[in-house]
Write an enzyme that holds these catalytic residues in place. Structure first.
Site, mmCIF file in Angstrom:
data_model
loop_
_atom_site.group_PDB
_atom_site.id
_atom_site.type_symbol
_atom_site.label_atom_id
_atom_site.label_comp_id
_atom_site.label_asym_id
_atom_site.label_seq_id
_atom_site.Cartn_x
_atom_site.Cartn_y
_atom_site.Cartn_z
ATOM 1 C CB ILE A 18 -0.942 -0.022 1.222
ATOM 2 C CG1 ILE A 18 -1.982 -1.150 1.065
ATOM 3 C CG2 ILE A 18 -1.626 1.333 1.403
ATOM 4 C CD1 ILE A 18 -2.833 -1.401 2.308
ATOM 5 C CE1 TYR A 160 -2.374 -4.778 11.298
ATOM 6 C CE2 TYR A 160 -4.714 -5.282 11.113
ATOM 7 C CZ TYR A 160 -3.570 -4.695 10.601
ATOM 8 O OH TYR A 160 -3.631 -4.026 9.391
HETATM 9 P P1 NAP Z 1 3.189 -4.868 3.624
HETATM 10 O O1 NAP Z 1 3.001 -5.335 2.237
HETATM 11 O O2 NAP Z 1 3.647 -5.845 4.650
HETATM 12 O O3 NAP Z 1 4.135 -3.593 3.608
HETATM 13 C C1 NAP Z 1 4.476 -2.973 4.822
HETATM 14 C C2 NAP Z 1 5.764 -2.229 4.644
HETATM 15 O O4 NAP Z 1 6.089 -1.647 5.921
HETATM 16 C C3 NAP Z 1 6.935 -3.147 4.252
HETATM 17 O O5 NAP Z 1 7.665 -2.559 3.192
HETATM 18 C C4 NAP Z 1 7.745 -3.229 5.529
HETATM 19 O O6 NAP Z 1 9.137 -3.324 5.307
HETATM 20 C C5 NAP Z 1 7.453 -1.891 6.158
HETATM 21 N N1 NAP Z 1 7.783 -1.909 7.589
HETATM 22 C C6 NAP Z 1 7.588 -2.887 8.500
HETATM 23 N N2 NAP Z 1 8.094 -2.530 9.683
HETATM 24 C C7 NAP Z 1 8.633 -1.300 9.517
HETATM 25 C C8 NAP Z 1 9.318 -0.402 10.362
HETATM 26 N N3 NAP Z 1 9.585 -0.704 11.638
HETATM 27 N N4 NAP Z 1 9.713 0.784 9.865
HETATM 28 C C9 NAP Z 1 9.487 1.099 8.567
HETATM 29 N N5 NAP Z 1 8.863 0.294 7.705
HETATM 30 C C10 NAP Z 1 8.434 -0.902 8.182
HETATM 31 O O7 NAP Z 1 1.833 -4.253 4.210
HETATM 32 P P2 NAP Z 1 0.606 -3.495 3.474
HETATM 33 O O8 NAP Z 1 -0.464 -4.485 3.235
HETATM 34 O O9 NAP Z 1 1.116 -2.670 2.369
HETATM 35 O O10 NAP Z 1 0.116 -2.581 4.681
HETATM 36 C C11 NAP Z 1 0.415 -1.206 4.782
HETATM 37 C C12 NAP Z 1 -0.426 -0.608 5.917
HETATM 38 O O11 NAP Z 1 -1.814 -0.820 5.638
HETATM 39 C C13 NAP Z 1 -0.166 -1.241 7.270
HETATM 40 O O12 NAP Z 1 -0.222 -0.267 8.288
HETATM 41 C C14 NAP Z 1 -1.304 -2.224 7.419
HETATM 42 O O13 NAP Z 1 -1.596 -2.516 8.760
HETATM 43 C C15 NAP Z 1 -2.429 -1.461 6.736
HETATM 44 N N6 NAP Z 1 -3.505 -2.330 6.254
HETATM 45 C C16 NAP Z 1 -3.278 -3.307 5.326
HETATM 46 C C17 NAP Z 1 -4.328 -4.130 4.913
HETATM 47 C C18 NAP Z 1 -4.154 -5.235 3.894
HETATM 48 O O14 NAP Z 1 -5.112 -5.998 3.675
HETATM 49 N N7 NAP Z 1 -3.042 -5.380 3.238
HETATM 50 C C19 NAP Z 1 -5.599 -3.935 5.442
HETATM 51 C C20 NAP Z 1 -5.791 -2.942 6.397
HETATM 52 C C21 NAP Z 1 -4.739 -2.135 6.779
HETATM 53 P P3 NAP Z 1 9.869 -4.714 5.188
HETATM 54 O O15 NAP Z 1 9.404 -5.284 3.888
HETATM 55 O O16 NAP Z 1 11.308 -4.371 5.191
HETATM 56 O O17 NAP Z 1 9.437 -5.504 6.375
#
Ligand code: NAP
Length: 269
Positions: A18, A160
């Site tokens: 995202i 979470y």
């Molecule tokens: P993702 O694919 O796991 O990407 C998350 C990114 O955050 C990764 O690049 C990760 O880096 C980075 N990250 C993790 N820990 C970190 C830290 N301490 N400092 C800086 N960066 C860090 O997740 P996503 O699905 O894109 O989610 C993005 C946001 O949307 C999150 O807050 C998530 O909770 C929220 N969200 C997602 C969904 C969904 O269905 N996907 C739904 C609701 C909300 P690394 O790759 O190096 O670990």
């Protein structure tokens, strides 16, 4: 095009998923984007993609749990641009474990990244956002990634769920505080439903292993998840990015303390 023209944005966790989608869409809409991630190489890749498409970006490492990292990054933004118009606190981790099974370390790590990371981001960038707030009619914009899990309970996700509920109410607290102090900094949260990213791939695998949705057949797991959304599909990073563009742009100048739910109708049921 040009909905964020001239704006300076910083996105955390923008190496993939995202965050990368939001960073690319901001650039597409004319913003300069500071692209950050825990993994510096993925942040640089997202920035390189933006630049090769004709946009403007700078990629670097930022661990949102590190005060030293935030100090280094805000120094960089101050030196390069002297202001920040849009801060997207996107970095986050999912933790699937029951209250019986979760360790205290897992609980703390989830809060440290998902909640303290947002707190550190807002606190560290405040002075840069104030510069923008004083200078633009629609104000600076902070966008915090919560979740539908910040609105309703989900099984086996106590850490979470709690973290995303905290992000929802921190958003409102900051919106009211900044309005009361006349900073002209708007603060809103986005609440995605299931979005097709690496985070969700891990969730699918855990649900399959634990038989959480009543089957261990991966195709069936995914079909059940699709059917949880009234619109009968999961979302894409672009679905969320378009909401972020609205909240980051001047179009949302009267919007603060709001929760933008982008979930295919999940929580409307
Ligand atoms: P993702 O694919 O796991 O990407 C998350 C990114 O955050 C990764 O690049 C990760 O880096 C980075 N990250 C993790 N820990 C970190 C830290 N301490 N400092 C800086 N960066 C860090 O997740 P996503 O699905 O894109 O989610 C993005 C946001 O949307 C999150 O807050 C998530 O909770 C929220 N969200 C997602 C969904 C969904 O269905 N996907 C739904 C609701 C909300 P690394 O790759 O190096 O670990």
């Amino acid at each position: 095009m040009n909905r964020c023209k001239g704006k300076i944005a910083l996105v955390t966790g923008a190496g993939r998923g995202i965050g990368a989608g939001i960073a690319k869409e901001f650039a597409e809409q004319g913003a300069f984007v500071f692209v950050s991630d825990l993994d510096e190489s993925t942040a640089k890749s997202t920035a390189a993609e933006i630049i090769s498409s004709g946009g403007a970006a700078l990629g670097f490492g930022l661990d949102v749990t590190s005060g030293d990292d935030w100090a280094r990054v805000t120094d960089l933004v101050a030196k390069e641009k002297g202001r920040l118009d849009i801060l997207v606190n996107n970095a986050g981790i999912e933790t699937i474990a029951t209250i019986a099974d979760i360790t205290y370390e897992q609980w703390r790590r989830t809060q440290d990244i998902n909640v303290d990371g947002v707190f550190r981001g807002i606190k560290s960038c405040l002075d840069l956002l104030k510069v923008s707030g004083a200078d633009t009619p629609s104000g600076a914009s902070i966008i915090n990634l919560s979740s539908i899990a910040g609105l309703v309970g989900v099984t086996d996700q106590v850490a979470y769920n709690t973290s995303k509920g905290a992000v929802r109410i921190m958003t409102k607290a900051m919106a009211i505080e900044f309005a009361a102090h006349g900073y002209n900094i708007r603060v809103n949260s986005i609440h995605p439903g299931v979005i097709g990213t690496a985070m969700m791939d891990e969730v699918y695998e855990t649900w399959q292993k634990n038989n959480t949705v009543g089957t261990q057949n991966m195709d069936e797991v995914k079909e059940i998840v699709v059917n949880m959304h009234p619109l009968k599909r999961i979302g894409s990073p672009k679905d969320i990015a378009m909401g972020a563009v609205y909240l980051g742009s001047d179009e949302s100048g009267f919007v603060t303390g709001a929760e933008l739910v982008i979930d295919g109708g999940w929580v409307a049921q």
